[in-house]
Design a protein around this motif. Structure first.
Motif, mmCIF file in Angstrom:
data_model
loop_
_atom_site.group_PDB
_atom_site.id
_atom_site.type_symbol
_atom_site.label_atom_id
_atom_site.label_comp_id
_atom_site.label_asym_id
_atom_site.label_seq_id
_atom_site.Cartn_x
_atom_site.Cartn_y
_atom_site.Cartn_z
ATOM 1 N N SER A 1 0.833 -1.108 -0.053
ATOM 2 C CA SER A 1 0.019 -0.034 -0.017
ATOM 3 C C SER A 1 0.844 1.163 -0.111
ATOM 4 O O SER A 1 2.041 1.067 0.382
ATOM 5 C CB SER A 1 -0.800 -0.220 1.240
ATOM 6 N N LEU A 2 0.163 2.257 -0.283
ATOM 7 C CA LEU A 2 0.959 3.657 -0.427
ATOM 8 C C LEU A 2 -0.310 4.948 -0.337
ATOM 9 O O LEU A 2 -1.280 4.389 -0.716
ATOM 10 C CB LEU A 2 1.794 4.057 -1.744
ATOM 11 N N ARG A 3 0.256 5.830 0.357
ATOM 12 C CA ARG A 3 -0.700 6.877 0.294
ATOM 13 C C ARG A 3 -0.079 8.125 -0.471
ATOM 14 O O ARG A 3 0.964 8.791 0.089
ATOM 15 C CB ARG A 3 -1.060 7.345 1.682
ATOM 16 N N LEU A 4 -0.496 8.515 -1.415
ATOM 17 C CA LEU A 4 -0.033 9.605 -2.156
ATOM 18 C C LEU A 4 -0.730 10.985 -1.644
ATOM 19 O O LEU A 4 -1.868 10.810 -1.379
ATOM 20 C CB LEU A 4 -0.385 9.589 -3.726
ATOM 21 N N SER A 5 0.108 12.155 -1.831
ATOM 22 C CA SER A 5 -0.485 13.160 -1.424
ATOM 23 C C SER A 5 -0.308 14.393 -2.259
ATOM 24 O O SER A 5 0.771 14.216 -3.013
ATOM 25 C CB SER A 5 -0.058 13.831 0.052
ATOM 26 N N CYS A 6 -1.249 15.297 -2.474
ATOM 27 C CA CYS A 6 -1.223 16.358 -3.384
ATOM 28 C C CYS A 6 -1.234 17.773 -2.665
ATOM 29 O O CYS A 6 -2.477 17.963 -2.306
ATOM 30 C CB CYS A 6 -1.877 16.292 -4.605
ATOM 31 N N VAL A 7 -0.334 18.473 -2.456
ATOM 32 C CA VAL A 7 -0.683 19.650 -1.771
ATOM 33 C C VAL A 7 -0.638 21.009 -2.720
ATOM 34 O O VAL A 7 0.120 21.202 -3.618
ATOM 35 C CB VAL A 7 0.567 20.172 -0.650
ATOM 36 N N ALA A 8 -1.820 21.550 -2.590
ATOM 37 C CA ALA A 8 -1.896 22.805 -3.559
ATOM 38 C C ALA A 8 -1.546 24.127 -2.986
ATOM 39 O O ALA A 8 -1.914 24.411 -1.656
ATOM 40 C CB ALA A 8 -3.524 22.986 -3.990
ATOM 41 N N SER A 9 -0.821 24.816 -3.643
ATOM 42 C CA SER A 9 -0.538 26.389 -2.856
ATOM 43 C C SER A 9 -0.990 27.355 -4.088
ATOM 44 O O SER A 9 -0.875 26.984 -5.519
ATOM 45 C CB SER A 9 0.895 26.490 -2.592
ATOM 46 N N GLY A 10 -1.174 28.569 -3.736
ATOM 47 C CA GLY A 10 -1.534 29.433 -4.967
ATOM 48 C C GLY A 10 -2.916 29.539 -5.452
ATOM 49 O O GLY A 10 -3.375 30.212 -5.915
ATOM 50 N N LEU A 11 -3.627 28.475 -4.671
ATOM 51 C CA LEU A 11 -5.159 28.429 -4.885
ATOM 52 C C LEU A 11 -5.803 27.970 -3.790
ATOM 53 O O LEU A 11 -5.293 27.326 -2.788
ATOM 54 C CB LEU A 11 -5.349 27.506 -6.076
ATOM 55 N N THR A 12 -7.267 28.145 -3.744
ATOM 56 C CA THR A 12 -7.903 27.527 -2.675
ATOM 57 C C THR A 12 -8.644 26.324 -3.051
ATOM 58 O O THR A 12 -9.566 26.394 -3.974
ATOM 59 C CB THR A 12 -8.952 28.665 -2.122
ATOM 60 N N SER A 13 -8.273 25.325 -2.593
ATOM 61 C CA SER A 13 -8.528 23.752 -3.195
ATOM 62 C C SER A 13 -10.159 23.761 -3.046
ATOM 63 O O SER A 13 -10.610 23.079 -3.817
ATOM 64 C CB SER A 13 -7.618 22.741 -2.511
ATOM 65 N N SER A 14 -10.761 24.291 -2.169
ATOM 66 C CA SER A 14 -12.050 24.097 -2.025
ATOM 67 C C SER A 14 -12.908 24.789 -3.097
ATOM 68 O O SER A 14 -14.189 24.494 -3.238
ATOM 69 C CB SER A 14 -12.632 24.860 -0.797
ATOM 70 N N GLY A 15 -12.217 25.526 -4.047
ATOM 71 C CA GLY A 15 -12.728 25.990 -5.126
ATOM 72 C C GLY A 15 -12.672 24.993 -6.565
ATOM 73 O O GLY A 15 -13.039 25.426 -7.622
ATOM 74 N N TYR A 16 -12.005 23.815 -6.148
ATOM 75 C CA TYR A 16 -11.582 23.060 -7.439
ATOM 76 C C TYR A 16 -11.917 21.485 -7.128
ATOM 77 O O TYR A 16 -11.552 21.172 -6.038
ATOM 78 C CB TYR A 16 -10.028 23.220 -7.413
ATOM 79 N N ALA A 17 -12.428 20.774 -8.173
ATOM 80 C CA ALA A 17 -12.507 19.530 -8.208
ATOM 81 C C ALA A 17 -11.059 18.995 -8.432
ATOM 82 O O ALA A 17 -10.190 19.641 -9.187
ATOM 83 C CB ALA A 17 -13.381 18.862 -9.078
#
Length: 128
Positions: A16-32
């Motif tokens: 198993s693995l868990r991948l993460s994706c951190v967003a910067s420069g945007l508010t992720s709650s506005g994006y699918a």
């Protein structure tokens, strides 16, 4: 805008693995958000996505039951939990952000061309 994917590595088949994706420069709650992967010599494929409010998810048939996408908007982060890894899961995994209208709380699309921002990817290698 930057999307930074991490968590890839070398894992034995069945692991198993868990991948993460951190967003910067945007508010992720506005994006699918979507996850894609590309194996050597193959096209990039959509594998999972999640609506901006987290209520709706979408999975490719090849990963249903083994992959789980989730998000934490307070952390501007989306996750991809991968279980029961198979050799054919080996690929570079990319996260992407699809800017959606404020009313599209449950919208998520598998269409690559709809995504506005892309991360650089994280490598997943599976040993058999």
């Amino acid at each position: 805008v930057q999307l930074q994917a991490s968590g890839g590595g070398l894992v034995q088949a069945g692991g198993s693995l868990r991948l993460s994706c951190v967003a910067s420069g945007l508010t992720s709650s506005g994006y699918a958000m979507g996850w894609f992967r590309q194996a050597p010599g193959k096209d990039r494929d959509y594998i999972a996505g999640i609506s901006k409010n987290g209520a709706n998810t979408y999975y490719a048939d090849s990963v249903k039951g083994r992959f789980t996408v989730s998000r934490d908007n307070a952390k501007n982060t989306v996750y991809l939990q991968i279980t029961n890894l198979r050799p054919e899961d080996a690929a570079v995994y990319y996260c992407a952000a699809d800017r959606v209208y404020s009313s599209q709380h449950t919208y998520v699309t598998p269409r690559e061309s709809y995504y506005d921002y892309w991360g650089r990817g994280t490598q997943v290698t599976v040993s058999s």
